[in-house]
Design a protein around this motif. Structure first.
Motif, mmCIF file in Angstrom:
data_model
loop_
_atom_site.group_PDB
_atom_site.id
_atom_site.type_symbol
_atom_site.label_atom_id
_atom_site.label_comp_id
_atom_site.label_asym_id
_atom_site.label_seq_id
_atom_site.Cartn_x
_atom_site.Cartn_y
_atom_site.Cartn_z
ATOM 1 N N ASP A 319 -6.949 -3.353 -5.612
ATOM 2 C CA ASP A 319 -7.223 -2.761 -4.303
ATOM 3 C C ASP A 319 -6.163 -3.243 -3.301
ATOM 4 O OD1 ASP A 319 -8.245 -2.019 -1.781
ATOM 5 O OD2 ASP A 319 -10.303 -2.155 -2.507
ATOM 6 N N PRO A 320 -5.369 -2.341 -2.723
ATOM 7 C CA PRO A 320 -4.306 -2.785 -1.798
ATOM 8 C C PRO A 320 -4.858 -3.414 -0.523
ATOM 9 C CG PRO A 320 -4.516 -0.393 -1.779
ATOM 10 C CD PRO A 320 -5.393 -0.884 -2.896
ATOM 11 N N LYS A 325 -10.187 -7.512 -5.377
ATOM 12 C CA LYS A 325 -10.914 -6.454 -6.101
ATOM 13 C C LYS A 325 -9.986 -5.817 -7.119
ATOM 14 C CE LYS A 325 -14.006 -5.441 -2.232
ATOM 15 N NZ LYS A 325 -14.449 -4.410 -1.242
ATOM 16 N N VAL A 326 -10.283 -6.052 -8.366
ATOM 17 C CA VAL A 326 -9.429 -5.609 -9.466
ATOM 18 C C VAL A 326 -10.288 -4.881 -10.489
ATOM 19 C CG1 VAL A 326 -7.854 -6.342 -11.294
ATOM 20 C CG2 VAL A 326 -7.904 -7.583 -9.117
ATOM 21 N N VAL A 327 -9.792 -3.758 -10.987
ATOM 22 C CA VAL A 327 -10.468 -3.020 -12.049
ATOM 23 C C VAL A 327 -9.555 -2.980 -13.268
ATOM 24 C CG1 VAL A 327 -11.375 -0.771 -12.777
ATOM 25 C CG2 VAL A 327 -11.832 -1.618 -10.462
ATOM 26 N N LEU A 328 -10.097 -3.355 -14.407
ATOM 27 C CA LEU A 328 -9.357 -3.352 -15.665
ATOM 28 C C LEU A 328 -9.758 -2.145 -16.500
ATOM 29 C CD1 LEU A 328 -9.928 -7.109 -16.656
ATOM 30 C CD2 LEU A 328 -8.227 -6.156 -15.074
ATOM 31 N N ALA A 329 -8.784 -1.416 -17.012
ATOM 32 C CA ALA A 329 -9.037 -0.324 -17.956
ATOM 33 C C ALA A 329 -8.771 -0.872 -19.351
ATOM 34 C CB ALA A 329 -8.139 0.868 -17.658
ATOM 35 N N ALA A 372 -2.447 4.906 -10.706
ATOM 36 C CA ALA A 372 -1.333 4.944 -9.744
ATOM 37 C C ALA A 372 -1.908 4.946 -8.342
ATOM 38 C CB ALA A 372 -0.464 6.172 -9.960
ATOM 39 N N ALA A 373 -1.367 4.083 -7.481
ATOM 40 C CA ALA A 373 -1.817 3.990 -6.089
ATOM 41 C C ALA A 373 -0.773 4.598 -5.169
ATOM 42 C CB ALA A 373 -2.057 2.532 -5.710
ATOM 43 N N SER A 374 -1.217 5.173 -4.064
ATOM 44 C CA SER A 374 -0.281 5.676 -3.061
ATOM 45 C C SER A 374 0.270 4.516 -2.260
ATOM 46 C CB SER A 374 -0.978 6.682 -2.137
ATOM 47 O OG SER A 374 -2.019 6.046 -1.409
ATOM 48 N N ALA A 375 1.447 4.705 -1.682
ATOM 49 C CA ALA A 375 2.109 3.630 -0.936
ATOM 50 C C ALA A 375 1.335 3.222 0.301
ATOM 51 C CB ALA A 375 3.524 4.063 -0.559
ATOM 52 N N ASP A 376 0.599 4.164 0.913
ATOM 53 C CA ASP A 376 -0.120 3.846 2.147
ATOM 54 C C ASP A 376 -1.527 3.317 1.894
ATOM 55 O OD1 ASP A 376 -1.537 6.070 1.342
ATOM 56 O OD2 ASP A 376 -1.176 7.237 3.174
ATOM 57 N N GLY A 377 -1.908 3.195 0.619
ATOM 58 C CA GLY A 377 -3.218 2.642 0.281
ATOM 59 C C GLY A 377 -4.377 3.600 0.424
#
Length: 901
Positions: A319-320, A325-329, A372-377
């Motif tokens: 989570d940016p 907060k981390v999610v593992l796949a 993939a996350a966006s740069a702006d969060g």
């Protein structure tokens, strides 16, 4: 493209080795009448339809094929249709059977290599030229030329790019290359490392380049690596062993992803999720989570054949706004009870996430995942491959593409694409049995435009794009152009009236800028391509502005084979033609004065034969012993399309091709003293005496039946005597091997006495070298690792053995060789021996017993095949760095020439 036969079954639990999990890929032709397309495209359409019919039939009679339990080692749903998983499994079998290979085997061999002496002389790079897959010279019936991929190289599995024009591309087994010009004019920067297998490449906020080794594909031609390396000044420096982060914790793993957050770098590996400080690069990696720790090295179940599949992690989402907060796949793509998403509970333990909205969380529907996350969060995106869908749907393995508009990996997630939505968005994949996402277990990338959180590039078999957060999609990089109205085989046009596309089978993506212009870079089985980030497209959504960056300065081509013959067009009489069979890039041909290589056969090129007296006489194996022959280099301007009698390539497959009784890469050879006598190995040992004048598979004769369930792994012949190595079963469960000897006329055949605990190891027979002056004198090479590393019955020791009595007795001549899989052996004209391994090429001079590294300059990558040419040179086909040659005159006669170039 991958026009090979393949079965869409769940890959049996082949063992991760100190060298490799792997996979290949497949293709399907778009919806156009098959007789309008080259043979390879026709064939793929037929495969797709056959596959759909068989899977549907199996589902009707047996119900869903998915089991929450991972496939047991050796299980084989052989009634399903073709899939690359088969060929891919076989590549691994050769290196792992009869058991599980312990971690550290590859590193130990590499360490031994560092202290070995080497001969004088240097290797010369042969295939350091552009390779045009659409070369208009070669538009014969079995070529993919005009499909639209243009200039290609080998599989690219990692890309990173900055805003100063620096681009970094990682080859599947070729290492890292750097461009300072926005792509092109490449320079290798990792050749001093013990592993050139690329998992992923990342630039961090400080401009450092992180290189995770161990290719991020759970397939059989993917090699494990030696950990993660960091280059502080990637614009000028080169990777060295001292750049490794931490200790040996990540050795012998594949690394799917590196993610950064909270001052830590996270690694999703084949042995769980690990983390390390971003700033203090010393000290060990910390194991964050492994769902089944008892299967890890040192655990109570570490020796279980399923162990390599019990702790696979695919990606990490941080989570940016709150890096805690981390999610593992996590999960094996074929399905297992541990598959799912995990996050940390209040007590600090990792717990399965129960609900994420539309994004499935049940084990049956969580497989290979990319975030993939966006740069702006503001956005998080995900691709999910489903084991249940892959097992039951004949057309796809894709569950969907999803977005979290909260920007949090905990969602809620909304589905924004599925197979049908992508199929109807301009995809080339329309045939039953091969539609978007069919290889989502192998093909995935995902990246968000740094300037626009709703602009996303996704990769499956094709390159996909949305500019509105997934409401609508286009396919800027279709699989190929066959089947589109704009396609024609016209040699005056590169790809008809269609625009060039990318190669198929997508693996990596990055955004970068050069001279103020921002581009998207995509990596796939054909190399690396670039287009403006907001590029142009036609009315169908297909991009009109792709540029291949395979300019010949980056050679990551993955060769299975090589053949050399004189060039009849060369007036000097000294020029040669060099041909070779490639993973997913057909057969390359390089004529004496070519500045660009061409592709005269499509699909996967397997083994190959070339007439040493006329290099335009070529026999090429597609896969599974599907052999083709040409006597004019397969030169054709496409006229066969309107006049079939003008085709100059002919299918001459032995009958085992039609009964599936052959290995994915089946062995073929010719008698060095009689180029018209050929041997091909499936379940039978096939012989034909017409040489390159053969025109039909019916002209082969079965000299010997190796037995039901047995398939040839190596064949050789001299003066009517034939040696055939075989395996069956060929995986690590019940593995068995043997050597049969007999005559080309079918007489005198017998199985050699090779007890499991005898002199010869119970491992994969990979190559024979028969003395041209005495057919009773034979050298044999064995694949795999010795019993020091292989936990299996009869693994034995040694890799090279010699007999002087036709196989009655054998002597181990491995001497001081590193313990590493051996793939190819040659008796040289001076009586010395040359050996190709998964690490290097070696030489033993006549009259000596010790081995030396052969020459300098050859990259540290797998040598698949060695052959001598009519020009006095030894040619090496490498699986990741192209073809190389060594002038044998530099070795002298029985003495080492220590003179440096």
């Amino acid at each position: 493209m991958s026009n090979r036969q393949r079965r869409r079954l769940l890959l049996p639990a082949v063992t991760l080795t100190a060298l490799g999990l792997t996979t290949t890929q497949a293709l399907a032709a778009p919806a156009e009448a098959p007789d309008q397309r080259p043979h390879q495209a026709q064939h793929q359409a037929e495969i797709g339809k056959k596959h759909a019919k068989k899977v549907q039939g199996a589902a009707a009679t047996a119900g869903p094929a998915f089991s929450a339990k991972a496939d047991a080692p050796g299980e084989d749903e052989g009634d399903e249709a073709e899939n690359s998983a088969e060929g891919t499994a076989q590549y691994t079998e050769a290196r792992t059977a009869p058991g599980v290979v312990a971690p550290g085997a590859y590193s130990a061999a590499w360490a031994q290599l560092q202290s070995m002496p080497r001969t004088g002389g240097s290797w010369d790079h042969v295939t350091n030229k552009p390779y045009n897959s659409d070369d208009a010279r070669y538009r014969d019936v079995n070529s993919n030329s005009s499909g639209g991929s243009g200039y290609v190289t080998g599989r690219i599995t990692g890309i990173a790019a900055d805003d100063d024009g620096y681009v970094y591309a990682g080859g599947a087994n070729g290492g890292v290359f750097r461009s300072r010009t926005g792509g092109g004019q490449w320079q290798s920067i990792s050749d001093k490392l013990p592993s050139l297998s690329t998992g992923t490449l990342n630039l961090d906020g400080g401009g450092r380049l992180w290189y995770a080794t161990g290719e991020s594909n759970t397939g059989a031609t993917s090699y494990v690596g030696t950990g993660v390396y960091v280059l502080a000044d990637p614009k000028h420096g080169e990777f060295r062993p001292g750049n490794r982060v931490g200790g040996a914790e990540l050795e012998s793993t594949i690394i799917h992803a590196l993610r950064f957050g909270g001052g830590k770098v996270w690694a999703a590996t084949s042995r769980g999720v690990w983390s390390h400080s971003e700033t203090d690069l010393s000290g060990p990696w910390t194991l964050e989570f492994a769902p089944n720790p008892e299967y890890l090295p040192g655990g109570s179940k570490a020796g279980d054949p399923a162990a390599p599949y019990k702790n696979i992690a695919n990606d990490i989402a941080i989570d940016p706004k709150d890096p805690s907060k981390v999610v593992l796949a996590v999960g094996w793509r074929g399905g297992d009870t541990y598959n799912g998403f995990y996050s940390k509970a209040a007590d600090g333990t990792w717990q399965r996430v129960a609900s994420l909205g539309d994004l499935p969380t049940d084990a049956a529907n969580v497989g290979n995942v990319t975030f993939a996350a966006s740069a702006d969060g503001s956005r998080y995106y995900a691709i999910d491959q489903s084991p249940a869908v892959m097992a039951s749907d004949p057309d796809t393995g894709l569950k969907g593409i999803y977005v979290s508009k909260s920007g949090s990996p905990l969602g809620p997630w909304t589905q924004i694409a599925d197979k049908d939505k992508l199929k109807n968005s301009g995809s080339a994949l329309q045939d039953p049995g091969y539609q978007p996402g069919i290889q989502a277990w192998y093909n995935q990338f995902l990246q968000v435009d740094p300037a626009d959180p709703d602009h996303v590039y996704a990769g499956l078999e094709e390159v996909l794009e949305t500019k509105n957060g997934g409401s609508t999609w286009t396919v800027p990089g279709p699989y190929w152009n066959f089947g589109f109205p704009c396609w024609s085989i016209d040699p005056a046009k590169q790809t008809g009236d269609c625009s060039p596309t990318t190669h198929s089978d997508q693996h990596a993506v990055a955004f970068g800028s050069y001279q103020g212009k921002t581009s998207v870079y995509v990596g796939n089985d054909g190399g690396i391509y670039r287009r403006p980030v907001n590029g142009a497209a036609d009315a169908s959504g297909h991009a009109t502005d792709w540029k291949s960056l395979a300019d010949g300065t980056m050679d990551t081509l993955q060769y299975y084979s090589v053949g050399v013959g004189t060039d009849p067009a060369d007036r000097s009489g000294r020029g040669v033609i060099v041909s070779g069979g490639l993973q997913d890039n057909g057969e390359s041909i390089l004529r004496a004065h070519d500045k660009v290589m061409g592709s005269n056969f499509g699909g996967d090129g397997a083994d190959t034969l070339v007439d040493p007296n006329n290099g335009c006489n070529i026999a090429e194996e597609y896969v599974y012993l599907d052999m083709w022959v040409t006597q004019n280099c397969a030169v054709n301007n496409g006229v066969w399309k309107t006049d079939p009698t003008k085709a100059t390539s002919y299918e001459v497959a032995p009958p085992d091709k039609d009964t599936s009784a052959a290995r994915f890469i089946a062995p073929i050879t010719s008698d060095p003293k009689d180029v018209n006598t050929w041997i091909a190995g499936g379940q039978h040992v096939w012989v034909q005496h017409k040489g390159y004048a053969i025109r039909s598979g019916s002209e082969w004769t079965s000299a010997y039946d190796l037995g039901a369930g047995h398939v040839a792994t190596a064949v050789a012949t001299v003066d009517g005597t034939v040696y055939a190595g075989w395996c069956g079963p060929c995986n690590n469960v019940g593995f068995s091997r043997g050597i049969a000897v007999g005559k080309t006329d079918g007489t005198g055949w017998h199985q050699l006495n090779l007890p499991v605990d005898g002199t010869l190891p119970n491992r994969y027979v990979s190559s024979f070298a028969v003395d041209e002056t005495d057919a009773q004198h034979v050298v044999v090479a064995f694949n795999g690792f010795s019993r020091t590393w292989t936990e299996g019955p009869g693994a034995g020791i040694g890799h090279v053995f010699e007999t002087r009595d036709g196989g009655a007795t054998w002597t181990d001549i491995s001497a001081d060789l590193p313990d590493v899989p051996a793939t190819t052996v040659k008796i040289l004209p001076n009586g010395g021996l040359a050996l190709g391994t998964d690490l290097a090429a070696f030489y033993r001079a006549p009259g000596t017993t010790d081995w030396r590294i052969l020459g300098r300059n050859l990259p540290t990558t797998a040598v698949q095949q060695l052959k001598t040419g009519p020009d006095g040179k030894l040619y090496a086909a490498t699986f990741g760095r192209g073809i190389w040659s060594f002038d044998l005159r530099r070795l002298g006669h029985g003495r080492y020439d220590e003179t440096e170039d």
